[in-house]
Design an enzyme around this catalytic site. Sequence first.
Site, PDB file in Angstrom:
ATOM      1  N   TRP A   9       0.792  -1.255   0.036  1.00 15.64           N
ATOM      2  CA  TRP A   9       0.218  -0.018  -0.043  1.00 15.64           C
ATOM      3  C   TRP A   9       0.894   1.191   0.129  1.00 15.64           C
ATOM      4  O   TRP A   9       1.860   1.342   0.830  1.00 15.64           O
ATOM      5  CB  TRP A   9      -0.862  -0.090   1.159  1.00 15.64           C
ATOM      6  CG  TRP A   9      -1.882   1.059   1.373  1.00 15.64           C
ATOM      7  CD1 TRP A   9      -2.695   1.451   0.298  1.00 15.64           C
ATOM      8  CD2 TRP A   9      -2.273   1.743   2.663  1.00 15.64           C
ATOM      9  NE1 TRP A   9      -3.585   2.452   0.785  1.00 15.64           N
ATOM     10  CE2 TRP A   9      -3.320   2.741   2.169  1.00 15.64           C
ATOM     11  CE3 TRP A   9      -1.518   1.924   3.890  1.00 15.64           C
ATOM     12  CZ2 TRP A   9      -3.901   3.612   3.212  1.00 15.64           C
ATOM     13  CZ3 TRP A   9      -2.046   2.877   4.555  1.00 15.64           C
ATOM     14  CH2 TRP A   9      -3.120   3.700   4.298  1.00 15.64           C
ATOM     15  N   ASP A  30      -0.548  -5.395   9.444  1.00 20.34           N
ATOM     16  CA  ASP A  30      -1.297  -4.500   8.988  1.00 20.34           C
ATOM     17  C   ASP A  30      -2.604  -5.461   8.892  1.00 20.34           C
ATOM     18  O   ASP A  30      -2.539  -5.975   7.838  1.00 20.34           O
ATOM     19  CB  ASP A  30      -0.890  -3.579   7.735  1.00 20.34           C
ATOM     20  CG  ASP A  30      -1.918  -2.670   7.247  1.00 20.34           C
ATOM     21  OD1 ASP A  30      -2.985  -2.450   7.772  1.00 20.34           O
ATOM     22  OD2 ASP A  30      -1.715  -1.799   6.252  1.00 20.34           O
ATOM     23  N   ALA A  80      -6.152  -4.674   7.639  1.00 21.90           N
ATOM     24  CA  ALA A  80      -7.064  -3.544   7.106  1.00 21.90           C
ATOM     25  C   ALA A  80      -8.497  -4.259   6.650  1.00 21.90           C
ATOM     26  O   ALA A  80      -9.287  -3.571   6.236  1.00 21.90           O
ATOM     27  CB  ALA A  80      -6.488  -2.589   6.205  1.00 21.90           C
ATOM     28  N   LYS A 103     -13.199  -0.835   6.528  1.00 27.47           N
ATOM     29  CA  LYS A 103     -13.637  -1.707   5.776  1.00 27.47           C
ATOM     30  C   LYS A 103     -14.762  -2.676   6.233  1.00 27.47           C
ATOM     31  O   LYS A 103     -15.933  -2.762   5.634  1.00 27.47           O
ATOM     32  CB  LYS A 103     -12.623  -2.528   4.716  1.00 27.47           C
ATOM     33  CG  LYS A 103     -11.445  -1.673   4.366  1.00 27.47           C
ATOM     34  CD  LYS A 103     -11.746  -0.479   3.363  1.00 27.47           C
ATOM     35  CE  LYS A 103     -10.714   0.284   3.133  1.00 27.47           C
ATOM     36  NZ  LYS A 103      -9.386   0.479   3.395  1.00 27.47           N
TER      37      LYS A 103
HETATM   38  C1  LIG Z   1      -3.356  -1.948   3.217  1.00 23.53           C
HETATM   39  C2  LIG Z   1      -4.136  -0.972   4.009  1.00 23.53           C
HETATM   40  N1  LIG Z   1      -3.835  -0.535   5.480  1.00 23.53           N
HETATM   41  C3  LIG Z   1      -4.294   0.264   5.968  1.00 23.53           C
HETATM   42  C4  LIG Z   1      -5.450   0.963   5.409  1.00 23.53           C
HETATM   43  C5  LIG Z   1      -5.788   1.968   6.305  1.00 23.53           C
HETATM   44  O1  LIG Z   1      -7.164   2.467   6.176  1.00 23.53           O
HETATM   45  P1  LIG Z   1      -7.841   3.525   7.184  1.00 23.53           P
HETATM   46  O2  LIG Z   1      -6.833   4.484   7.573  1.00 23.53           O
HETATM   47  O3  LIG Z   1      -8.876   4.303   6.378  1.00 23.53           O
HETATM   48  O4  LIG Z   1      -8.488   2.595   8.193  1.00 23.53           O
HETATM   49  C6  LIG Z   1      -5.870   0.749   4.070  1.00 23.53           C
HETATM   50  C7  LIG Z   1      -6.709   1.655   3.455  1.00 23.53           C
HETATM   51  O5  LIG Z   1      -6.815   1.568   2.212  1.00 23.53           O
HETATM   52  C8  LIG Z   1      -5.110  -0.310   3.426  1.00 23.53           C
HETATM   53  O6  LIG Z   1      -5.493  -0.546   2.313  1.00 23.53           O
END
Ligand SMILES: Cc1ncc(COP(=O)(O)O)c(C=O)c1O
Length: 392
Positions: free
Chosen positions: A126, A207, A209, A242
Site C-alpha cells: 500500500w 497491518d 485492514a 472496511k
Molecule cells: C493495506 C491498508 N492498510 C491500512 C489502510 C488504512 O485504512 P484507514 O486508515 O482508512 O482505516 C488501508 C486503507 O486503504 C489499506 O489498504
Amino acid sequence: MLEALNPQPQDKILQLIALFRDDPRQAKIDLGVGVYKDATGLTPVMRAVKAAEKKLWETETTKTYTALAGEPAYNAAMVQMILGSGYADRAASVATPGGTGAIRQALELIRMASPAAKVWMSNPTWPNHPSIVKYLGMPSAEYRYFDSASGGVDFAGLMADLDGVAAGDAVLLHGCCHNPTGANLDLAQWAQVLDLLAARGAIPFVDLAYQGFGDGLEEDAAATRMVAARFPEVLIAASCSKNFGVYRERTGILIALTSPDRKAVVQGNLNYLNRQNYSFPPDHGARLVTMILEDAALTADWKAELEDVRLNMLSLRQQLADELRRATNSDRFDFVARHRGMFSRLGLTEAQVATLREVHGIYMVGDSRINIAGLNAKTVPILAAAIAQVLA
Ligand SMILES: Cc1ncc(COP(=O)(O)O)c(C=O)c1O
C-alpha cells in the site's frame, strides 16, 4: 515562511478519482478508489452501524473526553475480535484515527524504541506505507512479493530477501487480503516466514485492514494469531474502515504485544504518542464498533452483512476469471479467482491501463490494480472484453 514550502507529489489514487469525476462518459467504470461498493455502486452504511447509531443518539448523555488510549471496552473488544482470548496480560493498545493512524503510531513507537531499526515492506505494498516511513525518516528495505507471471506470491524471492533481515528490524506483513496485489501467503508459507523472522530476531508488524473481506472473519485473523502466539513482541495495526464500513469515522487500533512485566511501560508509551499527535482518539466509530461487538443481535446482523459483502466479492472474482478466460481464450487471469480481498493486480502495462481509461472509460490504478467491488454482474463482461481488446 510558508512561501518556502514546495508542492507535494499528488496522490495517484486521488488524481485518478478526479479524472474519473471529470470524465463525461455515462458508461465509465471506476475500479480505482479503495472502498467497498454494492451492485448499485453505493458504499452503504451497514445495518448494525445504523442501529447502533440510533441507540447511541438515544442514550448518549455526554461528549466529554474519553480515555487517552480509547475506551477500554473498545480496545478489549478489538483485541478479542483480532486475536481471540488469552492476550489481556500481553496486549497494550490504543484507539487510533483509522488503520492509518495505527500504522503511524506503530512506526513512531519503533523509531522511539530503536531508531536504527529498518522497516521492511513488501514490493509492492500500500503506497502509504513507504510514504509514512519516508516522512518519518526511518531506514527501510523492500522484500519481493508478487510474481506477475503467475499472479501469485513470489515466495522464493520473498524468503531470499527476508533472509537479509537483521535482529530488531520490523517486518511489515499484510495480515490478509494483500493490497494492492490480492495475492496472499497460505498458512504453511506464513509458518516458514515466521520461522525465518524468529531465527533473525525480527519484530513482526501486521497491518490488518480487511479482516472479514477474504476467507471469513476468523480465517482472515489466522495468520495474525499465528504471529501473536509465536513472537514475544508484535505490533498490529488494524482498521475498522472496511469491515464495519465506517471509513470516515476514522476507527482503528494499534495493539503492541509484549511481556506481562513490560506491558505497563509499553502502554504508557502508546498513550504518550496519542497525546503528542492528537491527544484523545476519535470516539464515534469506536463506540459504534463496541456497541455492535457487545450486543449478540447486532453482532449477528453485522456478521451476516459482512459475509454478504465477502461472498459478493468472491462471486465477482469467479465471474471475472470466467469471463476473462472466455474473452482472452487463455487461463492467464485465473488467479483473479484465487486472489482475496478487494483488490487484484492484473499484470497489465501502464500503456494498457491508459488505453483502458482513454478508450474504454475503465479506471484502474496505474499498476493495474482493480477494485473488485467496483464491478457488478453487468460490468464484468465489459471489463473482460476491453482487456481482451487491449491485449490483442
Ligand atoms: C493495506 C491498508 N492498510 C491500512 C489502510 C488504512 O485504512 P484507514 O486508515 O482508512 O482505516 C488501508 C486503507 O486503504 C489499506 O489498504
